[in-house]
Every structure is written in C-alpha cells, then in structure tokens.
Design an enzyme around this catalytic site. Structure first.
Site, PDB file in Angstrom:
ATOM      1  N   ARG A   1      39.172  50.124  37.738  1.00  0.00           N
ATOM      2  CA  ARG A   1      39.340  48.836  38.423  1.00  0.00           C
ATOM      3  C   ARG A   1      40.336  47.956  37.665  1.00  0.00           C
ATOM      4  O   ARG A   1      41.165  47.264  38.258  1.00  0.00           O
ATOM      5  CB  ARG A   1      37.975  48.143  38.531  1.00  0.00           C
TER       6      ARG A   1
ATOM      7  N   ASN B   1      38.740  38.837  38.744  1.00  0.00           N
ATOM      8  CA  ASN B   1      38.683  39.490  37.428  1.00  0.00           C
ATOM      9  C   ASN B   1      37.536  39.029  36.541  1.00  0.00           C
ATOM     10  O   ASN B   1      37.369  39.526  35.422  1.00  0.00           O
ATOM     11  CB  ASN B   1      40.006  39.287  36.682  1.00  0.00           C
TER      12      ASN B   1
END
Length: 326
Positions: A62, A93
């Site tokens: 990711r 994030n």
C-alpha cells in the site's frame, strides 16, 4: 565492411538507448556495480523479520501504491513534516504502516554503500519481497529510481484514490498516472491481503446519502454482520476489519469473489462492478487460474513502479528517508 559493422553497432546502441529511455531508465540490477549486495540485504532483512509481523506485507504494498500516485515513485511518502503538511499527514496515509521498517533497511544500506540506494527503490523492492515472503506473487522490480524532496498533503489527498471513490473517480485518478482499467482491476486485487478500519467504510453503513442510510450496493446480510459485530457506530474509527474476510493472509482470488457477491469492503471495491468492462475482467479472473492472476498482477505492479520516476540526474539520493533535505 568494417564501417558497416560500426554503423550497425552504433544503430543498435542508439535503439537500446531509446528503449532504456522509454522505460524511464530503470534497469534490472541497477546497483550491480555500485552496491552489489543491495537487493540481497533487503530480501534478507524481510526474510528475517516478516514472520514476526506477517501482516506487514499489505501495508508495504500500500505504501508503494500511495508513493507512486503522488509525484511518481520517488519515496516522498516517507518524508516527515514539522508543519504537518507532508503526504504522511494526508487522510489516505494516516493509517499507513511500515515507515520504521523501511528506515531500518535504509540504515543498513547506508552503512554498506553510502548515498547510493534510493528510498524510492527500497519501497519498491520491499513491497515485492514482503508479498513474496508471505506466499504471494513475484514481479520484476527494475531499479534506478531517485528520490524527491517535495512531500505535500494536498497533493496526496487529491491523487490517492479514497475508499469512497466511485468508478469515474477511480478511472480518472488511475488515468492520471498512465494506468488503465485493467491496471485498476488488478491492482485492486491487492485488497486480498491486509486490514482496514471502520472509518474507511462507515458511511456505507450509516450515512451513505441524503436519501438512504445504507449503501444499497452492499450485501444486506454482510452489512448487518458488520453493524452487529464490528462497526457499531458511525463514529467508530479504530475497529479493524479484514478486507478479504477469512482469506486476508492469502494472496488469492477470494477478494474478487467477494466483490461479485457485493461484499467488497469499500465503495471503491463495489465501483468495479458498475462498469461493464471491469466487471467482465473480474469475472474472467474468477473463472481463471491463480497463476494467471499472479502473472497479470505482476505486469500491472511493474507498470505502476515506473510511474513518473526520477532517474539519472533528476532527484537525489536521500540518506535518511524521513528527512527531505538529507
């Protein structure tokens, strides 16, 4: 005759140069001379530590994805900001993990070959090796990426596809990176491993729109189960959810089967079934072999790893991945 040979050799070199340039000047074993042990150091570190934290493979892949979608694959996702304005600070994030893991690898590489191996390459190699170490597919990772020094919260928020994306948004954000619908479907397949949080999908359960509280595209039985046992309120931001329940540790086709059953966790998962082309791709994957999926996934990962890379004299080699000016 000799002149013809020279001209032919020159033409071959020219064509080779064109080929390398078209590939962003990345190449396999880029560090073969400058830091010959680099890739082995990375794979050994992962092999040694991944079994203590097997769930780290999903966050690392990711991280690679989120890095490449903002200013290309340049390691800017790793940069810290004293003002809270870096990519790390953007909503997509905030749940990223693995920063310390990458930094520890960087420290080992700096001791071996100072200012040689980029943070961007470490992310790309680490993502691949972590997936392989946990039984997933292998893909080629040509290296030679250089690091950026700009990391911006707004750019991350605007470019990383959120889990609430509809199909139009997904198509646009992927196209912005030179990635097509096939890449969208295949890269979404990484949701076969790892976990998320209720905050990423709570609106599907409790606040989908002004007219309906629950997303009608979400299987009602699955939704009831989530409400009763996992995300018990709209304000639950901490409860962990498996993205591929019952199979989150296996890199397989189970994710796509769940998407077809309307049990994809995110709105962005469900969105893949709203377009006839991507729906067909999913059905083809489900009806095919795991080996075929692995090969196709590998091609899309290789393609993503080349997005807007900095090579040659562009960019820098940061000595500390979290420090922009290092």
């Amino acid at each position: 005759m000799k002149l013809l040979h020279v001209m032919a050799a020159f033409a071959a070199m020219f064509l080779m140069g064109m080929f390398v340039s078209s590939d962003g000047q990345l190449q396999m074993n880029f560090y073969a001379k400058s830091c010959p042990k680099a890739e082995k150091i990375i794979s050994d570190h992962i092999e040694k530590h991944i079994h203590n934290g097997p769930s780290l493979a999903a966050p690392l892949i990711r991280m690679h994805f989120h890095d490449c979608f903002v200013r290309g694959c340049d390691g800017s996702v790793l940069i810290n900001s004293t003002s809270g304005n870096a990519e790390k600070d953007a909503p997509p994030n905030l749940t990223l993990r693995g920063f310390g893991f990458v930094e520890r690898i960087k420290i080992i590489l700096e001791a071996e070959c100072p200012r040689t191996v980029s943070c961007a390459d470490i992310i790309a190699l680490t993502a691949r090796d972590a997936v392989v170490a946990t039984g997933g597919p292998w893909w080629s990772v040509p290296t030679g990426r250089r690091d950026g020094r700009i990391s911006n919260l707004t750019e991350a928020s605007n470019n990383i596809p959120p889990p609430t994306s509809n199909f139009t948004t997904l198509q646009r954000l992927f196209a912005n990176q030179g990635l097509n619908l096939k890449d969208l479907v295949l890269l979404s397949g990484a949701h076969t491993i790892g976990v998320s949080h209720c905050s990423s999908m709570n609106t599907r359960l409790y606040n989908f729109s002004t007219t309906v509280k629950q997303d009608p595209a979400l299987d009602s039985e699955y939704a009831a189960n989530l409400k009763a046992n996992k995300c018990k309120s709209l304000n639950d931001n901490t409860t962990i959810l498996e993205m591929d329940p019952g199979s989150r540790k296996s890199f397989d086709l189970s994710y796509y089967r769940l998407v077809l059953k309307r049990r994809g966790l995110f709105q962005s998962d469900s969105a893949l079934t709203t377009n006839s082309a991507t729906l067909k791709m999913i059905n083809d994957l489900v009806n095919g072999s795991e080996e075929k999926f692995y090969k196709a996934f590998a091609k899309s990962m290789e393609k993503m790893g080349r997005v807007k890379v900095k090579t040659g004299s562009a960019g820098v080699i940061r000595t500390v991945c979290s420090v922009a000016g290092s």
